[in-house]
Scaffold this motif. Sequence first.
Motif, PDB file in Angstrom:
ATOM      1  N   GLN A   1      -3.136 -22.068 -20.796  1.00 56.05           N
ATOM      2  CA  GLN A   1      -2.673 -22.461 -19.463  1.00 56.05           C
ATOM      3  C   GLN A   1      -3.580 -23.542 -18.864  1.00 56.05           C
ATOM      4  OE1 GLN A   1       0.183 -21.258 -17.673  1.00 56.05           O
ATOM      5  NE2 GLN A   1      -0.356 -23.070 -16.460  1.00 56.05           N
ATOM      6  N   THR A   2      -4.904 -23.357 -18.989  1.00 57.73           N
ATOM      7  CA  THR A   2      -5.840 -24.324 -18.423  1.00 57.73           C
ATOM      8  C   THR A   2      -5.756 -25.657 -19.149  1.00 57.73           C
ATOM      9  OG1 THR A   2      -7.326 -22.480 -17.885  1.00 57.73           O
ATOM     10  CG2 THR A   2      -8.237 -24.694 -17.747  1.00 57.73           C
ATOM     11  N   THR A   3      -5.562 -25.625 -20.465  1.00 61.02           N
ATOM     12  CA  THR A   3      -5.431 -26.868 -21.233  1.00 61.02           C
ATOM     13  C   THR A   3      -4.209 -27.659 -20.768  1.00 61.02           C
ATOM     14  OG1 THR A   3      -6.485 -25.849 -23.167  1.00 61.02           O
ATOM     15  CG2 THR A   3      -5.206 -27.854 -23.543  1.00 61.02           C
ATOM     16  N   ILE A   4      -3.107 -26.971 -20.570  1.00 60.71           N
ATOM     17  CA  ILE A   4      -1.887 -27.641 -20.088  1.00 60.71           C
ATOM     18  C   ILE A   4      -2.110 -28.225 -18.691  1.00 60.71           C
ATOM     19  CG2 ILE A   4       0.520 -27.290 -19.404  1.00 60.71           C
ATOM     20  CD1 ILE A   4       0.664 -25.104 -21.588  1.00 60.71           C
ATOM     21  N   ASP A   5      -2.661 -27.418 -17.794  1.00 61.73           N
ATOM     22  CA  ASP A   5      -2.875 -27.869 -16.421  1.00 61.73           C
ATOM     23  C   ASP A   5      -3.886 -28.996 -16.338  1.00 61.73           C
ATOM     24  OD1 ASP A   5      -1.089 -25.957 -15.540  1.00 61.73           O
ATOM     25  OD2 ASP A   5      -2.640 -24.481 -15.063  1.00 61.73           O
ATOM     26  N   SER A   6      -4.875 -28.998 -17.241  1.00 63.13           N
ATOM     27  CA  SER A   6      -5.951 -29.991 -17.164  1.00 63.13           C
ATOM     28  C   SER A   6      -5.493 -31.402 -17.524  1.00 63.13           C
ATOM     29  CB  SER A   6      -7.109 -29.585 -18.090  1.00 63.13           C
ATOM     30  OG  SER A   6      -6.706 -29.621 -19.447  1.00 63.13           O
ATOM     31  N   MET A   7      -4.281 -31.540 -18.043  1.00 60.37           N
ATOM     32  CA  MET A   7      -3.758 -32.871 -18.332  1.00 60.37           C
ATOM     33  C   MET A   7      -3.343 -33.600 -17.047  1.00 60.37           C
ATOM     34  SD  MET A   7      -4.084 -33.207 -21.522  1.00 60.37           S
ATOM     35  CE  MET A   7      -4.436 -32.170 -22.942  1.00 60.37           C
ATOM     36  N   ASP A   8      -3.170 -32.835 -15.980  1.00 57.66           N
ATOM     37  CA  ASP A   8      -2.821 -33.432 -14.687  1.00 57.66           C
ATOM     38  C   ASP A   8      -3.998 -34.273 -14.189  1.00 57.66           C
ATOM     39  OD1 ASP A   8      -2.551 -33.767 -11.795  1.00 57.66           O
ATOM     40  OD2 ASP A   8      -0.906 -32.327 -11.937  1.00 57.66           O
ATOM     41  N   PRO A   9      -3.752 -35.521 -13.758  1.00 57.56           N
ATOM     42  CA  PRO A   9      -4.858 -36.377 -13.307  1.00 57.56           C
ATOM     43  C   PRO A   9      -5.607 -35.837 -12.104  1.00 57.56           C
ATOM     44  CG  PRO A   9      -2.724 -37.337 -12.748  1.00 57.56           C
ATOM     45  CD  PRO A   9      -2.461 -36.197 -13.683  1.00 57.56           C
ATOM     46  N   GLY A  10      -5.013 -34.907 -11.361  1.00 56.02           N
ATOM     47  CA  GLY A  10      -5.678 -34.338 -10.200  1.00 56.02           C
ATOM     48  C   GLY A  10      -6.497 -33.110 -10.523  1.00 56.02           C
TER      49      GLY A  10
END
Length: 532
Positions: free
Chosen positions: A458-467
């Motif tokens: 989940q964190t890996t997916i979310d961490s792709m967000d530039p924010g």
Amino acid sequence: MAKYDLTAADPATRTLDSVTGISKKGLPSGTVGVLGALVIGLSTCAPAYTLTSAVGPAASEVGYQTPAIFLMGFIPMLLVALGYRALNSAMPDSGTSFTWATRAFGPWIGWMAGWGLIAATVLVLSNLTGIAVEFLFQSISILVGDPSIAEIAGNRFINILVCLGFMAIATFISYRGMTSTKVFQYITVAFQMIVLVWFIIAMFVGAADPSNTEGSLPELSWFNPLEVDGFSAFAAGIAVSIFVYWGWDTVLTMGEETKPSKGRLSTESKAAMILVVILVVLYVGTAAATVAYAGLGDGPTGLGNPDIAENVFAALAHPVMGPVAILLSLAILVSAMASINSTAISPARTLLAMSHYRALPASIKRIHPKYKSPYVALLWSSIVASAFYAVMRFISEDVLWDTITALGMMVCFYYGITALASPWYFRKTAVKEGAGSVISKIVLPGIGGVLLLIVFVQTTIDSMDPGFGSGSNIGGIGLVGIIGVVVLGLGVVLMLLQARVSPEFFKGRVLAKADASNDTSALQLFDDGLDG
């Protein structure tokens, strides 16, 4: 291909343990007791350092539920600890995650688990040096009464140069062996713990002061994880809270160096379990005290202020402790310094084990003839961490924040694999041993491993967000996500290259896959041997 004689009467002539297949690597035995291991574990976790680094990022994700997220972070860590304890009792080895995952799942997964541990420690070593640099200049600033000196840490070139100096000092101390390391840790741990407890009490007192308009008394809702807004925020908060607990397993990497235990648990297992309990009480209490005192506003000391998020205690030191703020600054400085030193123990011993079992080049396993330290592995850990920090200083707007978040991802990755190694390795024998073994070796570690891997994904997916994280990004992709993908991808590339250069390990000829029910056969090794 020949087999070593594991039936020799003299234990000193046995290269391999006939039950586990684990072999000695030249480290000194019987040098560390429970207290010594506990102190080194506390030093690695570095409460003063980890809290100033983690409270801000955690509060930015979950707000007033920061104490709850630290408490929830403890739960998978406790479940993982049970798996670690079982695996360490069956197969004490300095390679820990690498060795255990290899025995349970085979060489490829084992190699990546070892790489995850090494990557996590490289990330945290770079973060530790960054914190040490900032608090060095802040301490000098307070001593001479010149606030401008603290700003010198913002100069990238000076920052990197001082960072390299800190790393060199810590590497030299570790280079001189575990006994030298232990003495150094006793002094630094005692100092930081006394000051940190003082700071926590002062924050609770300050929170109740009517003149502190941002302060408030703790509420039960702060300890309720169900109040967190959304699973993504919960996962990000867990990843950060995992970071604060991370490092306790360093105690278990010393299994070959600890003194024999008279009880059922090994010396290092006793120290690890005591350590985990101390950490959860300290961290949840500190999170509650910090939120109560500072609040979530965006003022100079508010946890909603992004300018202080990566180093909260630097902003709170003087408001909370007044004229003795220098003590907190020095406590965090020595905490970071001691942790640089003790944290290097874990990757060095994992690198030693991987080289020893032919998963990495043989040159890395060299032991210093006088100090009995894995000095080549130590040097590699320090060099790579220093280089990573220097690069990150130029590409990240908030290098400390981003490395903390990326570190949490790596920890969830390799902890998750290691935790799952316990139920798989003991799946046949635990049932015969009874319900207690099923719960402690299979059910609870399995739940912990699954939870951590879910958080990792989940964190890996979310961490792709530039924010995500500090907001640093490259080409519209979050820097934290890039770090995670690049680090794991690099591990895969290095693993494939090593498999071509030295295929024996990857073919299962050196450290073979097994489970507790059939792990009684000798491993096939080449005539030159693992310790040749």
